[in-house]
Each structure stands twice: as C-alpha cells, then as structure tokens.
Design a protein around this motif. Structure first.
Motif, PDB file in Angstrom:
ATOM      1  N   ASP A  85       0.928  -1.224   0.210  1.00  8.56           N
ATOM      2  CA  ASP A  85       0.029  -0.097  -0.074  1.00  8.56           C
ATOM      3  C   ASP A  85       0.816   1.214   0.069  1.00  8.56           C
ATOM      4  O   ASP A  85       2.237   1.348   0.193  1.00  8.56           O
ATOM      5  N   LYS A  86       0.202   2.361  -0.344  1.00  5.68           N
ATOM      6  CA  LYS A  86       1.073   3.625  -0.056  1.00  5.68           C
ATOM      7  C   LYS A  86       0.854   3.920   1.417  1.00  5.68           C
ATOM      8  O   LYS A  86      -0.321   4.056   1.947  1.00  5.68           O
ATOM      9  N   ILE A  87       2.035   4.376   2.073  1.00  8.19           N
ATOM     10  CA  ILE A  87       2.225   4.581   3.542  1.00  8.19           C
ATOM     11  C   ILE A  87       2.647   5.781   3.575  1.00  8.19           C
ATOM     12  O   ILE A  87       3.573   6.471   2.822  1.00  8.19           O
ATOM     13  N   PHE A  88       2.486   6.208   4.914  1.00 10.28           N
ATOM     14  CA  PHE A  88       2.977   7.853   5.363  1.00 10.28           C
ATOM     15  C   PHE A  88       3.735   7.433   6.699  1.00 10.28           C
ATOM     16  O   PHE A  88       3.545   6.768   7.600  1.00 10.28           O
ATOM     17  N   ARG A  89       5.215   7.893   6.438  1.00 10.62           N
ATOM     18  CA  ARG A  89       6.143   7.698   7.291  1.00 10.62           C
ATOM     19  C   ARG A  89       6.725   8.902   7.649  1.00 10.62           C
ATOM     20  O   ARG A  89       6.884   9.945   7.182  1.00 10.62           O
ATOM     21  N   LYS A  90       7.727   8.765   8.843  1.00 14.64           N
ATOM     22  CA  LYS A  90       8.221  10.135   9.524  1.00 14.64           C
ATOM     23  C   LYS A  90       9.718   9.926   9.378  1.00 14.64           C
ATOM     24  O   LYS A  90      10.391   9.009   9.663  1.00 14.64           O
ATOM     25  N   ARG A  91      10.297  10.699   8.605  1.00 13.10           N
ATOM     26  CA  ARG A  91      11.915  10.821   8.560  1.00 13.10           C
ATOM     27  C   ARG A  91      12.540  11.549   9.901  1.00 13.10           C
ATOM     28  O   ARG A  91      11.619  11.947  10.994  1.00 13.10           O
ATOM     29  N   LYS A  92      13.855  11.441   9.982  1.00 11.31           N
ATOM     30  CA  LYS A  92      14.337  11.693  11.321  1.00 11.31           C
ATOM     31  C   LYS A  92      13.987  13.179  11.741  1.00 11.31           C
ATOM     32  O   LYS A  92      13.941  13.491  12.870  1.00 11.31           O
ATOM     33  N   ASN A  93      14.083  14.028  10.544  1.00 10.84           N
ATOM     34  CA  ASN A  93      13.737  15.490  11.091  1.00 10.84           C
ATOM     35  C   ASN A  93      12.411  15.818  11.198  1.00 10.84           C
ATOM     36  O   ASN A  93      11.971  16.785  11.532  1.00 10.84           O
ATOM     37  N   GLY A  94      11.520  14.710  11.385  1.00  9.62           N
ATOM     38  CA  GLY A  94       9.952  14.853  11.406  1.00  9.62           C
ATOM     39  C   GLY A  94       9.024  15.104  10.271  1.00  9.62           C
ATOM     40  O   GLY A  94       8.062  15.223  10.488  1.00  9.62           O
ATOM     41  N   GLU A  95       9.747  15.301   9.129  1.00  8.03           N
ATOM     42  CA  GLU A  95       8.925  15.736   7.869  1.00  8.03           C
ATOM     43  C   GLU A  95       8.393  14.242   7.553  1.00  8.03           C
ATOM     44  O   GLU A  95       8.828  13.129   7.942  1.00  8.03           O
ATOM     45  N   GLN A  96       7.299  14.589   6.906  1.00  6.17           N
ATOM     46  CA  GLN A  96       6.814  13.355   6.322  1.00  6.17           C
ATOM     47  C   GLN A  96       7.206  12.738   4.820  1.00  6.17           C
ATOM     48  O   GLN A  96       7.793  13.558   4.118  1.00  6.17           O
ATOM     49  N   ILE A  97       7.386  11.544   4.716  1.00  7.08           N
ATOM     50  CA  ILE A  97       7.671  10.836   3.551  1.00  7.08           C
ATOM     51  C   ILE A  97       6.601   9.883   2.965  1.00  7.08           C
ATOM     52  O   ILE A  97       5.924   9.067   3.895  1.00  7.08           O
ATOM     53  N   ILE A  98       6.386   9.720   1.889  1.00 12.23           N
ATOM     54  CA  ILE A  98       5.444   8.705   1.138  1.00 12.23           C
ATOM     55  C   ILE A  98       6.083   7.699   0.475  1.00 12.23           C
ATOM     56  O   ILE A  98       6.760   8.142  -0.581  1.00 12.23           O
ATOM     57  N   LYS A 118      10.797  -5.157   4.087  1.00  9.31           N
ATOM     58  CA  LYS A 118      10.011  -4.112   3.126  1.00  9.31           C
ATOM     59  C   LYS A 118      10.847  -3.677   2.143  1.00  9.31           C
ATOM     60  O   LYS A 118      11.886  -3.216   2.315  1.00  9.31           O
ATOM     61  N   ILE A 119      10.196  -3.493   0.897  1.00 12.79           N
ATOM     62  CA  ILE A 119      10.820  -2.754  -0.344  1.00 12.79           C
ATOM     63  C   ILE A 119       9.836  -1.648  -0.500  1.00 12.79           C
ATOM     64  O   ILE A 119       8.691  -1.712  -0.510  1.00 12.79           O
ATOM     65  N   ALA A 120      10.486  -0.684  -0.796  1.00  7.59           N
ATOM     66  CA  ALA A 120       9.699   0.949  -0.853  1.00  7.59           C
ATOM     67  C   ALA A 120      10.299   1.551  -2.149  1.00  7.59           C
ATOM     68  O   ALA A 120      11.316   1.506  -2.381  1.00  7.59           O
ATOM     69  N   PHE A 121       9.306   2.436  -2.463  1.00 11.68           N
ATOM     70  CA  PHE A 121       9.636   3.504  -3.628  1.00 11.68           C
ATOM     71  C   PHE A 121       9.269   4.871  -2.820  1.00 11.68           C
ATOM     72  O   PHE A 121       8.010   4.914  -2.359  1.00 11.68           O
ATOM     73  N   ASP A 122      10.215   5.663  -2.977  1.00 16.14           N
ATOM     74  CA  ASP A 122       9.826   7.168  -2.439  1.00 16.14           C
ATOM     75  C   ASP A 122       8.932   7.650  -3.408  1.00 16.14           C
ATOM     76  O   ASP A 122       9.428   8.162  -4.554  1.00 16.14           O
ATOM     77  N   ILE A 123       7.623   8.067  -3.184  1.00 18.32           N
ATOM     78  CA  ILE A 123       6.811   8.742  -4.120  1.00 18.32           C
ATOM     79  C   ILE A 123       6.314  10.091  -3.451  1.00 18.32           C
ATOM     80  O   ILE A 123       5.266  10.645  -3.942  1.00 18.32           O
ATOM     81  N   THR A 124       7.099  10.703  -2.384  1.00 20.31           N
ATOM     82  CA  THR A 124       6.775  11.909  -1.945  1.00 20.31           C
ATOM     83  C   THR A 124       6.602  13.014  -2.984  1.00 20.31           C
ATOM     84  O   THR A 124       5.678  13.862  -2.883  1.00 20.31           O
ATOM     85  N   LYS A 125       7.594  12.965  -4.041  1.00 15.92           N
ATOM     86  CA  LYS A 125       7.582  14.195  -4.797  1.00 15.92           C
ATOM     87  C   LYS A 125       6.478  13.946  -5.754  1.00 15.92           C
ATOM     88  O   LYS A 125       5.920  14.944  -6.407  1.00 15.92           O
ATOM     89  N   LYS A 126       6.102  12.629  -6.261  1.00 12.20           N
ATOM     90  CA  LYS A 126       4.965  12.384  -7.064  1.00 12.20           C
ATOM     91  C   LYS A 126       3.543  12.735  -6.515  1.00 12.20           C
ATOM     92  O   LYS A 126       2.890  13.345  -7.159  1.00 12.20           O
ATOM     93  N   GLU A 127       3.508  12.248  -5.390  1.00 10.70           N
ATOM     94  CA  GLU A 127       2.535  12.590  -4.585  1.00 10.70           C
ATOM     95  C   GLU A 127       2.164  14.248  -4.296  1.00 10.70           C
ATOM     96  O   GLU A 127       1.141  14.742  -4.496  1.00 10.70           O
ATOM     97  N   GLN A 128       3.409  15.166  -4.092  1.00 12.42           N
ATOM     98  CA  GLN A 128       3.207  16.311  -4.077  1.00 12.42           C
ATOM     99  C   GLN A 128       2.818  17.132  -5.372  1.00 12.42           C
ATOM    100  O   GLN A 128       2.059  18.151  -5.461  1.00 12.42           O
TER     101      GLN A 128
END
Length: 302
Positions: A85-98, A118-128
């Motif tokens: 699924d698409k998930i929302f996680r927290k980076r070390k600096n507190g920012e959200q990563i999708i 866990k295998i993942a693709f960073d789609i934060t930019k795409k989602e933004q």
C-alpha cells in the motif's frame, strides 16, 4: 520459466536489487536489523544510525496508537500475510515521507516468521505534484463555476435589455402611427383651409362686382361682411386645430426621441455586457487550457 541460480548469481541478484531498491529488514521485535543505503537515506539516517531502531520510530503517533497499527503487524507476524500500500512515514527530521511499500514475512523451515522485509519506492515528490495538480484543478473548477455564474447573470441582463429594446421599438411604432394620423388630419385641415381661401377669393370678387353696381349704396355689403366674418371664424378654428395637432406631433416626436435615446442606451448596455461576456469566455478558454496542461502533467506523472 524456472531459473536455477548458483550462490554467486544469487549474490549478484540481491546486490543489484539492494542497490536499486530501498530495502529494510525488521526482526520479530519490529527492530531494524538491516537497511540498505537507499532506504536509510530516504528516512534521513545513515546505515549505522538506523540499525536497532524500532519500527515506531518511523511512524507518527496517530498511527502508532491506532488499531490499524496493531492489525498491520498481526497480519505480518501472525497471519503471515504480505502487505502492499501507499504509506506515510516520518523522517529523522520529523518531515513526512510517502512510500509505495511492500512488506512480506520471511519464514524459516518450521514456517515461523523470523523477519519482515520491506521494499519501498519514495513517491513523496510524485504525490506532492499530484496534490498540487489536484488543487490547481479544483481552483480551475471553482474559476469555471464563477465564470459560468457571471456569464449567466450577464446573459440574463442582456436578455432583459433586449426585451426592453423590443418594448421601446413597439412604443416607437405606436408613436409613429399617431404621427401619421396627425399628419393626415393636418393634410385634411389644409384642404379645408384651401377651400376657405377659395371661397374668400370668390366673395371678394363678388363684393367688388356689387360695389361697382350699387355705387354709394352699400346695403348689400352687410351680407358679404357677415359671410366674411363666418369665414374668418372658420379660419381661426382651423388654425387652432392645426396648432393643437402640431403640439401633438411635437409631443409624439419627443417621445420618439426619448425612446430612441433609451433604445441607444439599452443597445450600449447590451454591447458592454456582450464585451464583458466575451472577456469571461476568454478566461474560460484560458482555464480550459490550464486544465488541459494539468491533465498532461498528471498523465506524465503516472
């Protein structure tokens, strides 16, 4: 098609996968036992920093204390089911990563879960980009609604103006008919005046003859004088009738002029509304082009 990989090939295969994909491995205590550089960097950590961190470290409190969080791990560790699924996680600096992620349990020979990968693709930019695009589309939709409403109002005003123009035109026609009737009356009166003038000339001629015949005896002239008085009165009355009709013509002429002025004003107002309407539909075209551009962006992103 089956592939039989030797140890070296398997190593090359996993090395390539770990190089291209963001991979992290948790033990059954939900702690990190491995993370490649790509995953660690995505979460804002080094590979050394991320080791032994609990999975909760990468989650927001709202999710940690929800029923979904417990169900998520129960599905992996107890039911031994994978999760995607698409998930929302927290980076070390507190920012959200999708992340677009796949979790799956690793089983040993006794069919027990020993790790979760866990295998993942960073789609934060795409989602933004998608979020920004959706907002622009929504804004464009609102703009279209405003333009449509404004256009309908202007069309309503234009319609009412055209109705007024039609009414004014009808009034002008009525005034014109009255003018035509008054002109006919004046023509008839002029005919009567001409007749009176002819009779006056005839009486004048007869009076001249009578004067020549009777000489100094002017008794016959009393009749002529009486007739002349009648003709004078008739002429006076006809003149009064002409005056009244001329006044009526002037009044109707003023009405026609006023109606013409009102008609011109209505036409000018309609013209202004049409011009404003054209501007609105120009904006509509620009908005449509903007929507088309956004749709292209969405297509490219996907």
């Amino acid at each position: 098609m089956n592939f039989n990989l030797d140890t070296q090939q398997k190593e090359l295969f996993f090395n390539s996968m770990f190089k291209e994909l963001a991979v992290i491995i948790f033990n059954t205590n939900k702690e990190v036992v491995f993370s490649n550089e790509k995953m660690a960097a995505a979460l804002g950590y080094s590979q050394e920093e991320i080791l032994h961190l609990h999975h909760k470290t990468f989650c927001f409190d709202e999710y940690i204390y929800s029923e979904n969080y417990q169900n998520f791990w129960d599905s992996l560790l107890i039911l031994k089911k994978s999760f995607q699924d698409k998930i929302f996680r927290k980076r070390k600096n507190g920012e959200q990563i999708i992340l677009e992620s796949v979790y799956f349990p690793v089983l040993n020979n006794q069919n027990k879960v020993i790790n979760v990968i866990k295998i993942a693709f960073d789609i934060t930019k795409k989602e933004q980009i998608l979020s920004d695009t959706i907002k622009k589309v929504q804004d464009s939709s609102d703009a279209l609604t405003d333009i449509s409403t404004d256009g309908n109002e202007k069309i309503g005003i234009l319609t009412e103006n055209l109705k007024d123009v039609d009414t004014l035109s009808s009034n002008n026609q009525s005034a014109t008919k009255i003018l035509e009737e008054d002109i006919k009356k004046i023509s008839s009166i002029l005919v009567d005046i001409n007749s009176v003038a002819q009779q006056t000339k005839l009486l004048s001629f007869n009076a001249s003859l009578e004067a020549a015949r009777v000489g100094n005896k002017a008794s016959g002239f009393s009749v002529v004088a009486s007739e002349m008085q009648k003709l004078a009165n008739q002429t006076k009355q006809l003149t009064q009738d002409i005056h009244e009709n001329i006044e009526s013509i002037n009044e109707q002429t003023i009405k026609v002029l006023e109606s013409s002025t009102s008609t011109n004003n209505k036409i000018n107002a309609s013209k202004e509304n049409l011009e404003s309407l054209l501007v609105s539909y120009k904006k509509l075209l620009e908005t449509a082009n903007s929507l088309n551009d956004e749709a292209t962006v969405l297509k490219d992103v996907n």
